[in-house]
Design a protein around this motif. Sequence first.
Motif, short mmCIF file in Angstrom:
data_model
loop_
_atom_site.label_atom_id
_atom_site.label_comp_id
_atom_site.label_asym_id
_atom_site.label_seq_id
_atom_site.Cartn_x
_atom_site.Cartn_y
_atom_site.Cartn_z
N ILE A 1 0.84 -1.20 0.00
CA ILE A 1 0.00 0.00 0.00
C ILE A 1 0.87 1.25 0.00
O ILE A 1 0.58 2.23 -0.71
CB ILE A 1 -0.95 -0.02 1.21
N SER A 2 1.95 1.24 0.77
CA SER A 2 2.86 2.38 0.81
C SER A 2 3.46 2.66 -0.56
O SER A 2 3.59 3.83 -0.97
CB SER A 2 3.96 2.14 1.84
N ARG A 3 3.82 1.61 -1.29
CA ARG A 3 4.37 1.82 -2.63
C ARG A 3 3.34 2.42 -3.57
O ARG A 3 3.67 3.29 -4.40
CB ARG A 3 4.90 0.49 -3.17
N ARG A 4 2.09 1.98 -3.45
CA ARG A 4 1.04 2.56 -4.31
C ARG A 4 0.82 4.04 -3.97
O ARG A 4 0.62 4.86 -4.87
CB ARG A 4 -0.26 1.78 -4.14
N LEU A 5 0.86 4.38 -2.69
CA LEU A 5 0.68 5.78 -2.29
C LEU A 5 1.86 6.64 -2.74
O LEU A 5 1.68 7.82 -3.08
CB LEU A 5 0.50 5.88 -0.77
N GLN A 6 3.05 6.08 -2.77
CA GLN A 6 4.21 6.83 -3.28
C GLN A 6 4.03 7.16 -4.75
O GLN A 6 4.35 8.27 -5.19
CB GLN A 6 5.49 6.01 -3.08
N ASP A 7 3.51 6.19 -5.50
CA ASP A 7 3.30 6.44 -6.93
C ASP A 7 2.17 7.43 -7.16
O ASP A 7 2.23 8.26 -8.08
CB ASP A 7 2.98 5.12 -7.64
N ALA A 8 1.14 7.36 -6.31
CA ALA A 8 -0.03 8.22 -6.52
C ALA A 8 0.21 9.64 -6.02
O ALA A 8 -0.29 10.61 -6.62
CB ALA A 8 -1.25 7.62 -5.83
N TYR A 9 0.96 9.79 -4.94
CA TYR A 9 1.18 11.12 -4.35
C TYR A 9 2.67 11.31 -4.05
O TYR A 9 3.10 11.34 -2.88
CB TYR A 9 0.37 11.27 -3.06
N PRO A 10 3.48 11.44 -5.09
CA PRO A 10 4.94 11.52 -4.86
C PRO A 10 5.35 12.79 -4.11
O PRO A 10 6.39 12.81 -3.47
CB PRO A 10 5.51 11.50 -6.28
N GLU A 11 4.52 13.85 -4.16
CA GLU A 11 4.93 15.09 -3.51
C GLU A 11 5.01 14.93 -1.99
O GLU A 11 5.91 15.50 -1.35
CB GLU A 11 3.95 16.22 -3.84
N VAL A 12 4.10 14.18 -1.41
CA VAL A 12 4.05 14.07 0.05
C VAL A 12 4.39 12.67 0.55
O VAL A 12 4.60 12.48 1.75
CB VAL A 12 2.66 14.48 0.58
N ASN A 13 4.44 11.68 -0.35
CA ASN A 13 4.68 10.30 0.09
C ASN A 13 5.97 9.71 -0.47
O ASN A 13 6.20 8.51 -0.35
CB ASN A 13 3.52 9.39 -0.33
N ARG A 14 6.84 10.54 -1.04
CA ARG A 14 8.10 10.03 -1.57
C ARG A 14 8.96 9.49 -0.42
O ARG A 14 9.26 10.20 0.54
CB ARG A 14 8.86 11.11 -2.31
N GLY A 15 9.35 8.23 -0.53
CA GLY A 15 10.20 7.61 0.47
C GLY A 15 9.49 7.17 1.74
O GLY A 15 10.12 6.64 2.65
N VAL A 16 8.17 7.37 1.82
CA VAL A 16 7.42 7.04 3.02
C VAL A 16 7.01 5.56 3.00
O VAL A 16 6.45 5.08 2.00
CB VAL A 16 6.16 7.92 3.14
N THR A 17 7.30 4.85 4.05
CA THR A 17 6.92 3.44 4.18
C THR A 17 6.14 3.26 5.48
O THR A 17 6.34 3.99 6.45
CB THR A 17 8.14 2.52 4.19
N ALA A 18 5.27 2.25 5.49
CA ALA A 18 4.48 1.97 6.69
C ALA A 18 5.34 1.24 7.73
O ALA A 18 6.17 0.40 7.38
CB ALA A 18 3.27 1.12 6.33
N ARG A 19 5.11 1.58 8.96
CA ARG A 19 5.80 0.93 10.07
C ARG A 19 4.74 0.28 10.96
O ARG A 19 3.88 0.96 11.50
CB ARG A 19 6.61 1.95 10.88
#
Length: 892
Positions: A321-339
């Motif tokens: 899910i984190s990878r999909r959110l990175q692709d969909a919203y790169p401005e705010v989710n670039r490099g963000v992973t779920a913990r």
Amino acid sequence: MAVRLFRWVARFALPRDFQERYGAETVEVFKDAYRDATGQSFGKTAVILREFAMLAATSVRERLVGARRAMGSMTRSSVTMTLNPEGCWRDLRHSVRMLVKNPGITALASLAFALGIGSTVTMFSISHGFLRDPPFPEPDRVVSLTRDNFAENQTNVRITVHDVSDLRAQQSTLEGVAAFVETSFDLSGVGDRPERVLGAYVTANAFDMLRARPWLGRGFRDEEERPGADPVVILGHGIWASRYQQDLAILGTIVRVNGVQRAVVGVMPEGFRFPYIEDLWIPLEVDPVGVERGSGRRVRGLGRLREGVSLDEARAEFAAISRRLQDAYPEVNRGVTARMVTFKDFVVEPEAALMIHAMVLVVSFVLLVACANVANLLLARAAARSREVAVRTALGASRRRVVGQMLMETSVIAAVGGVLGLLLAHVGVVMFSNTIADLIPISWMVFRVDTTVLAFTFVLILLASVIAGTLPAWKASGVDVNEVLKDESRGASSLRLGRLSRGLVVGEVAFSCALLTVAGLMVKGVMGETVSKLGFATEDVLAAYITLRSGGYPAGDDLTPFHRDLLERLEAHPGVRGAAVSTFLPGLTAGRMSYQVEGEPVEPEARLPRVLQNDVSPGYFATLGVTPIAGREFVWSDDRGSEGVVIVNQRFADRHFPGDDALGRRIKIHNIHSLESETEWLRIVGLAPDMAMNGNRGPQSAGIYRPLAQSRRRTVRLLVRGPADPLGLTPLVLAELANIDPNVPLYEVAPLDRAIYLNTLPERTFGVMFALYGLAGLLLATVGLYGVLAFSVRRRSKEIGIRMAMGANSRRILWLNFKSGLFQVGVGLAVGVGLAALISPLMGEILMGVSPYDPPVYGLVVLAMAVAGAGATIIPSARATRLEPIETLRAE
């Protein structure tokens, strides 16, 4: 009377079939031999033993042919004793009789066990309290959701309401995704002065994830977490009982929370507090439409694994899910992973749990020292009982039988020591709980001696029995029967215990050295910086918290008029020598920000350095009795409409402007580790001394101060300097607050020195405890070394007599024994230093900035143990020089 008593003891001590097999005459001979071997008489030793050897020769040959030469496993021995309760009871009675006849050794061994078991059980009870499971059904299935951004060096940070909405829509491994934000509220009724209570904003499904149901009323509904819903609140059982006197008609009552009227819809069960010690809950609004993505309230996620789903499976899904959110919203989710971790690991991180386990391991060294000490005592006793063991073996007792009997004696000693140790542990745990329980911000972390601790104590008693008793029993049971029975010399023995005893002493010294070193590091960390060394006034300063809630002070409002009005009112009183507000209390902690210095090159991808920051009002340094080194303090005109200014401390100036004037230079503050967050340049207008901005933990750190008028901090710390008793200023402060705004509460009121002391109280408590444990280990090691050397002198009395008869002087005899003790101490210290170097890094933050390899601490511990070891060595060595050769040889 004495003969009668001895015969009664012998009748119970002898095997029942022995009398029937060998006849009364042999029994009477054995009674005499047994009495002599156990110290009941001092005559006819050789005659009785030779007569007994001839009468029992046939039996000896028959039994020795089939005797086992190995002890066998302890499990088989235990099973045999369990299956033969009569034999077990007989061994127990015999063990008690033997121990009662030797009260000195029994008392010393029991006290040693008591110190070792008591210390270990105390620390285990404390660690068990810290590592308890949260009081939720199936707590290992409740998970915490945060996020990491390793590129920005961000770990375990809160998620946004958009993240909550996205995770709810896309996940399938959790029963649901909830969220919470821990905070504090101002609770009041109509016309009441507000009371500060700890609470949390929670989504409607949060209690479902915890399997928690209100005791009275209902929980939150889904529509109540949407904007515009009717304002409601759920009370904790504690608030309901204390503030509302357990009123069953509380449902529907209107209360004011942060100035907003809310209807009470439920009361939670007694003892329920979430997420930590919170006792009041308000619905958390989840409105991804109303806020821009990446902004808005930051929350912590919560969920429960579905039945049959593992934590690793859920982690894999949330990573996707984190990878999909990175692709969909790169401005705010670039490099963000779920913990995702269990809620228990979220509350107590694995690194902290490892440190707690390491503390138990270190304290267990006291038990190991005690076991080695008892083992040496039993070895010395075994040497004196060699004839008794030979007689028992000659009568047919197998080696396993002899070992089992001696282990039973050790178990009795360990049981007595365990009971005493448990009493010591109970006292220690109660004192620890009374000292710091109120400072532990987790409701389920309670410290007591419960069934788990009792079971642990029982296991320790068994382990101590095996560790301390196996080697002495094995050595004692391995005597050469013929050699012992033929030996007419009372001082001889077939046991060779010197090397083993010395090895145990080395172990005692090593474990004590490691324990004392860790204790020394902790003591240096918590005691190294005292209040008197902070560099500012603390004893006559009152500290308190003030929070301006958004209900009365909307977002964006300038809060400076409130702060300025309050301070001016307070300073107008003749008993007040200064007043100020700041975002953090001095000597406790400060915020951390990224920054860059004008003119210093910064690589585009480089991580920016961090600095401590505290926003303060004018008069802050004067209130604390501190004069700036250079430049000026802040004034009220340093507000958001003027140029941005900053005051730096000496450590910051030394880092960036060594030898130059820092005044007039400019720096830029960033909220994250990135150059993309554009802020204005701030001009340095003052240089302040270092004032323990890092919370009095370790060396001073670089720090800066910004004007409070240029920030929007709602929660501030009030500092008022007055007479010798600062608490006397509390009524004055409350009165002036009521004159300005009666809805603003004052809380956590305390003298500043008390607040600073409480901040390090847990570490101080552990430091004192470890120091006591270290001293106990040192005492046991010193006594053990003394006992071994004294026993060695007694065993070598014939050798010493011959040496002195042949011309050896007392200095030579003294050095002969002294160097043996010093060698044991030296080897033990070398091993102990290495052991301490391995364990100390595991202690983490509890060392409070002290290096785990601090040379002064290591050197002081080695010196102290060397002096103690030398003292324990010199006394028995000097006693050897006072032996009279003629008397020694005549006795032999």
